[in-house]
Design an enzyme around this catalytic site. Structure first.
Site, PDB file in Angstrom:
ATOM      1  N   ARG A  33     -98.864  62.571  63.371  1.00  0.00           N
ATOM      2  CA  ARG A  33     -98.050  62.867  62.188  1.00  0.00           C
ATOM      3  C   ARG A  33     -97.451  61.562  61.663  1.00  0.00           C
ATOM      4  O   ARG A  33     -97.420  61.307  60.469  1.00  0.00           O
ATOM      5  CB  ARG A  33     -96.941  63.877  62.499  1.00  0.00           C
TER       6      ARG A  33
ATOM      7  N   ASP B 166     -97.712  60.366  37.522  1.00  0.00           N
ATOM      8  CA  ASP B 166     -98.823  61.141  38.081  1.00  0.00           C
ATOM      9  C   ASP B 166    -100.099  60.594  37.423  1.00  0.00           C
ATOM     10  O   ASP B 166    -100.341  60.812  36.239  1.00  0.00           O
ATOM     11  CB  ASP B 166     -98.610  62.626  37.761  1.00  0.00           C
TER      12      ASP B 166
ATOM     13  N   LYS C 216    -108.743  65.430  43.262  1.00  0.00           N
ATOM     14  CA  LYS C 216    -109.495  65.355  42.013  1.00  0.00           C
ATOM     15  C   LYS C 216    -110.420  64.133  42.040  1.00  0.00           C
ATOM     16  O   LYS C 216    -111.328  64.079  42.830  1.00  0.00           O
ATOM     17  CB  LYS C 216    -108.511  65.350  40.836  1.00  0.00           C
TER      18      LYS C 216
ATOM     19  N   TYR D  82     -98.755  69.428  34.831  1.00  0.00           N
ATOM     20  CA  TYR D  82     -99.493  70.306  35.738  1.00  0.00           C
ATOM     21  C   TYR D  82     -98.606  71.501  36.131  1.00  0.00           C
ATOM     22  O   TYR D  82     -97.449  71.317  36.522  1.00  0.00           O
ATOM     23  CB  TYR D  82     -99.914  69.503  36.965  1.00  0.00           C
TER      24      TYR D  82
HETATM   25  C1  PLP Z   1    -104.084  69.178  40.826  1.00  0.00           C
HETATM   26  C2  PLP Z   1    -102.959  68.398  40.299  1.00  0.00           C
HETATM   27  C3  PLP Z   1    -101.756  68.271  41.013  1.00  0.00           C
HETATM   28  C4  PLP Z   1    -101.532  68.983  42.328  1.00  0.00           C
HETATM   29  O1  PLP Z   1    -102.339  68.497  43.343  1.00  0.00           O
HETATM   30  P1  PLP Z   1    -102.905  69.408  44.563  1.00  0.00           P
HETATM   31  O2  PLP Z   1    -103.775  68.463  45.290  1.00  0.00           O
HETATM   32  O3  PLP Z   1    -103.607  70.564  43.961  1.00  0.00           O
HETATM   33  O4  PLP Z   1    -101.696  69.833  45.345  1.00  0.00           O
HETATM   34  C5  PLP Z   1    -100.761  67.487  40.463  1.00  0.00           C
HETATM   35  N1  PLP Z   1    -100.922  66.858  39.278  1.00  0.00           N
HETATM   36  C6  PLP Z   1    -102.059  66.968  38.564  1.00  0.00           C
HETATM   37  C7  PLP Z   1    -102.167  66.259  37.256  1.00  0.00           C
HETATM   38  C8  PLP Z   1    -103.110  67.739  39.041  1.00  0.00           C
HETATM   39  O5  PLP Z   1    -104.230  67.857  38.318  1.00  0.00           O
END
Ligand code: PLP
Length: 380
Positions: A47, A171, A196, A99
């Site tokens: 962890r 982000d 992603k 998001y």
């Molecule tokens: C998918 C996404 C998230 C969240 O991420 P997870 O891996 O699904 O928890 C946050 N911000 C954006 C822009 C996303 O596309």
């Protein structure tokens, strides 16, 4: 080192010191032997740290031009760790078009714990200043925004943040460091849903943070270890592998994205097309300034402008798969109002443009002619 070399070698040993393996081993272990209490080689419990995760964290820091990388079990776990830096009474200013899961985390979890959020449009960075008080601790920016593809001027927001001694987090999931490097533009924290484009193959859920400042890194590392939302060694290996082809995948995502966006713009059954590469996109100049390309994410509305017409199109697609998520090698189509953004109340989402006829595409790296043929038959 240039970006296209960093994706492959950044922060990595060229060979593993144990046996000379060229690829980092998957250290599938929870614990590490100690010769005497506290006598270990830097790893004591997975962890706290695991060598495969550390290899990934070093890669992440390198490709984002940061110093410290932290990997988490999901993008939301990474955001959750940032929010745990704050206390009741603190205020955060966030993009209003973001998001859905981030919005849900902010409003349903952290508002309940006493943190106050202001959700505002940030295309005009000056507007943010009206909301800054002595309680403001963080500005949260998503750009390009999801799913409306608005662009926020990171450098302009960072100047405001610095003036008021407020942290700025970006982000960077949609753009990836291939197209945009927020730390270089003045952000303090860059966050990813590595699920992603970084992972890139729709086979892993993961999140990450990268920072430059040691003190901030220590605080985030404390949360990562204390709250424990870490990712496992197998997933770390997969994302590390994904990052090695990020630059060539992104190049193709951008090429295909442009072809699809231009095709949609000329199609009679399509009304609006949201893609920051268009010269008439309202924030095109900022996109041109801070991004090195426009990516493969596109949203559009149907000419009929009804829920039924959008549903019909996404159901008819054959090469594009109807699914949540984005950023994989395969093309996906989504219906934000009923899928990714269903957790945002209808009035709220319609204010930002997420209407019932909106379709979001994550254009993959298949042959562009097959993608356009598929859209043609679905719209026809
Ligand atoms: C998918 C996404 C998230 C969240 O991420 P997870 O891996 O699904 O928890 C946050 N911000 C954006 C822009 C996303 O596309």
């Amino acid at each position: 080192m240039k970006f296209n070399t960093k994706t492959i070698h950044g922060g990595q040993h060229n060979v593993d010191p144990a046996y000379g393996s060229v690829m980092p081993p998957i250290y599938q272990t929870s614990t590490y032997s100690q010769t005497t209490p506290g006598g270990h080689k830097g790893f004591e419990y997975s962890r706290s740290a695991n060598p495969t995760r550390t290899a990934l964290e070093n890669s992440l820091a390198s490709i984002e031009n940061g110093k410290f990388g932290l990997a988490f079990g999901s993008g939301l776990a990474a955001i959750d760790a940032v929010m745990k830096l704050f206390k009741p009474g603190d205020e955060i200013i966030s993009t209003n078009d973001l998001y859905g899961g981030s919005y849900r985390l902010f409003t349903k979890i952290f508002e309940g714990l006493g943190i106050k959020f202001h959700f505002i449009g940030m295309q005009d960075a000056e507007k943010i200043e009206e909301y800054i008080t002595d309680k403001t601790k963080l500005i949260w920016v998503e750009t390009p925004t999801n799913p409306m593809m608005n662009i926020i001027d990171i450098e302009a927001v960072s100047k405001l943040a610095k003036k008021h001694k407020v942290l700025l987090a970006v982000d960077n999931t949609f753009a990836t460091p291939y197209l945009q490097q927020p730390l270089d533009l003045g952000a303090d924290i860059v966050m990813h849903s590595a699920t992603k484009y970084l992972g890139g193959h729709s086979d892993v859920v993961m999140g990450s943070l990268v920072v430059k400042d040691k003190d901030l890194a220590d605080k985030l590392y404390f949360v990562q270890n204390a709250s424990g939302a870490v990712c496992g060694p197998q997933d770390s290996f997969l994302v590390l592998r994904g990052i090695k082809t990020l630059h060539i995948r992104m190049q193709r995502h951008c090429e295909n994205g442009e072809k699809v966006a231009r095709f949609l713009k000329d199609h009679p059954k399509v009304d609006k097309v949201y893609w920051p590469g268009f010269e008439d996109h309202p924030n095109h100049d900022i996109a041109k300034k801070q991004m090195s390309g426009y990516g493969g994410m596109i949203s559009f509305t149907t000419a009929e402008n009804t829920l039924e017409s959008a549903v019909k199109v996404v159901e008819k697609l054959k090469v594009f798969t109807l699914a949540e998520s984005l950023g994989g090698v395969e093309s996906l189509a989504g219906h934000p109002a009923s899928m990714t953004h269903a957790s945002i109340p209808k009035e709220e989402r319609e204010k930002t443009g997420v209407v019932d006829s909106l379709i979001r595409l994550s254009v993959g790296i298949e042959d562009d002619e097959d993608l356009i043929e598929d859209l043609k038959q679905a719209l026809g």
